[in-house]
Design an enzyme around this catalytic site. Structure first.
Site, PDB file in Angstrom:
ATOM      1  N   LYS A   1      -5.448   8.946  -9.609  1.00 11.23           N
ATOM      2  CA  LYS A   1      -4.582   9.861  -8.871  1.00 11.23           C
ATOM      3  C   LYS A   1      -3.657  10.620  -9.817  1.00 11.23           C
ATOM      4  CE  LYS A   1      -2.978   6.648  -6.100  1.00 11.23           C
ATOM      5  NZ  LYS A   1      -2.287   5.965  -4.980  1.00 11.23           N
TER       6      LYS A   1
ATOM      7  N   GLU B   1      -0.602   0.484  -2.282  1.00 11.65           N
ATOM      8  CA  GLU B   1       0.512   1.218  -1.682  1.00 11.65           C
ATOM      9  C   GLU B   1       1.548   0.282  -1.066  1.00 11.65           C
ATOM     10  OE1 GLU B   1       1.151   4.800  -1.016  1.00 11.65           O
ATOM     11  OE2 GLU B   1       0.010   4.826  -2.872  1.00 11.65           O
TER      12      GLU B   1
END
Length: 390
Positions: free
Chosen positions: A142, A244
């Protein structure tokens, strides 16, 4: 330098780790070969390591440029990316250049996105200089920058060709950044790898001072934790979303603090909030909350949201979390990674996310806030955020 291969689906790249190994980093960059090395860094890291790396690359490998960007999460946006791209092109970037991301998570993100966009993709090498970068951000594809309403909302996925890490660079890292980085290790232990909790708990140091062998163990355990959930999920949309954990409230706090709360310290607050949500909803025991508080306290970071961060801003940014869309849209819930127990994630709708009641999350955020204090009693932001267990 010891080499570990990072594998995510069909993606592989080497992670080379050592101590006092700048010679090895220069040699390896030279072996990769480039028409020009574009070293991207913030001013502090540029002064500590960037200029020396540029000079040695120019002597031993080929043309090298040092390009700096303003430091801080608050400066990780599209304007900064635009400025870096323009400067890189002015300095002679072409399709055979290599972007060398020398720094922490902010530098890694913005340089990673730069590499992905220049000529529709040129080579990227990470040289991480912070704990968070070494054990977390460089282990992901990412690459993103922030938008005005939230963190990491504009970006893509892009693979580095290598990671070259020298733990000696952590010796110049401010203590607040070391403490912050350890919070990501705590996240890995709680959400993915509970087998490391006992040893980690015994080794955490609130003073932020870690011997090299401990740091190497922490990094390798983090590599193993990441591999557990991303080996078959390179885009982190399935099991990889477990990474996350703590980031829903954490990102909202970090972004609302305008850089005063470092990433890992914000994630620590987000993990405590997530544990409280699980407990209050009847999905987890009070012992899980206690374990979170105990481990976070041992890192040396605060366990409350600083009183000068407007809770209204935190709640507003929760609505723009980057996990929106994985679950059916609802105005009454936030999609969150929640735990039932260490290493056991709650699941719904075929995902590792749970639709957490908005009212409950907002209430937990309010309760996590530090009580307001008289202005004369306040210390500076860094001390408030990282000065104690809260």
């Amino acid at each position: 330098m010891q080499v570990t291969t990072i594998t995510m689906d069909d993606v592989q790249y080497p992670y080379r780790l050592g101590t006092d190994c700048l010679d090895g980093i220069v040699t390896r960059l030279g072996e990769l070969g480039a028409s020009r090395y574009l070293i991207v860094s913030d001013p502090r890291v540029a002064e500590l390591y960037g200029q020396g790396l540029r000079e040695r690359l120019a002597e031993q490998a080929g043309p090298a440029e040092l390009i700096t960007h303003a430091s801080g999460e608050q400066n990780k946006g599209l304007p900064a990316l635009h400025d870096l791209a323009e400067e890189a092109l002015r300095r002679g970037a072409d399709r055979q250049s290599i972007v060398v991301a020398l720094g922490g998570g902010v530098t890694g993100n913005i340089a990673g996105l730069l590499a992905a966009l220049l000529f529709r993709g040129i080579r990227l090498v990470h040289v991480p200089t912070t704990v968070v970068a070494m054990l977390d951000s460089v282990l992901s594809l990412k690459q993103a920058v922030n938008a005005g309403v939230g963190k990491n909302l504009v970006g893509t996925f892009y693979q580095p060709v290598e990671v070259l890490a020298d733990t000696a660079m952590l010796r110049t890292l401010p203590v607040r950044e070391v403490r912050s980085g350890m919070c990501e290790v705590v996240k890995n232990s709680l959400a993915i790898r509970p087998s490391m909790i006992d040893q980690l708990s015994a080794g955490l140091r609130p003073d932020g001072r870690y011997p090299d062998d401990t740091m190497h163990w922490i990094i390798y355990e983090s590599l193993a934790a990441k591999a557990q959930v991303t080996a078959y999920d390179k885009y982190e949309r399935g099991e990889g979303l477990i990474l996350e954990y703590g980031h829903t409230v954490g990102h909202a706090v970090e972004h609302s603090s305008q850089g005063a709360v470092p990433h890992g310290a914000a994630v620590a607050l987000g993990m405590i909030a997530a544990a409280q949500v699980s407990h209050r909803a009847g999905w987890a025991s009070a012992e899980l909350v206690d374990l979170h508080r105990e481990l976070v306290a041992k890192t040396g970071v605060a366990r409350r949201i600083p009183s000068d961060i407007p809770l209204s801003a935190v709640r507003h940014r929760l609505s723009f979390d980057n996990k929106r869309g994985y679950l059916p849209a609802s105005a009454d819930t936030y999609p969150m990674v929640l735990l039932e127990s260490p290493g056991k994630v709650l699941r719904s709708e075929g995902t590792v996310l749970t639709a957490a009641p908005r009212d409950l999350v907002d209430a937990v955020v309010d309760e996590l806030a530090e009580p307001p204090r008289p202005a004369a009693a306040r210390t500076d932001d860094a001390a408030t955020v990282l000065g104690g267990a809260g």
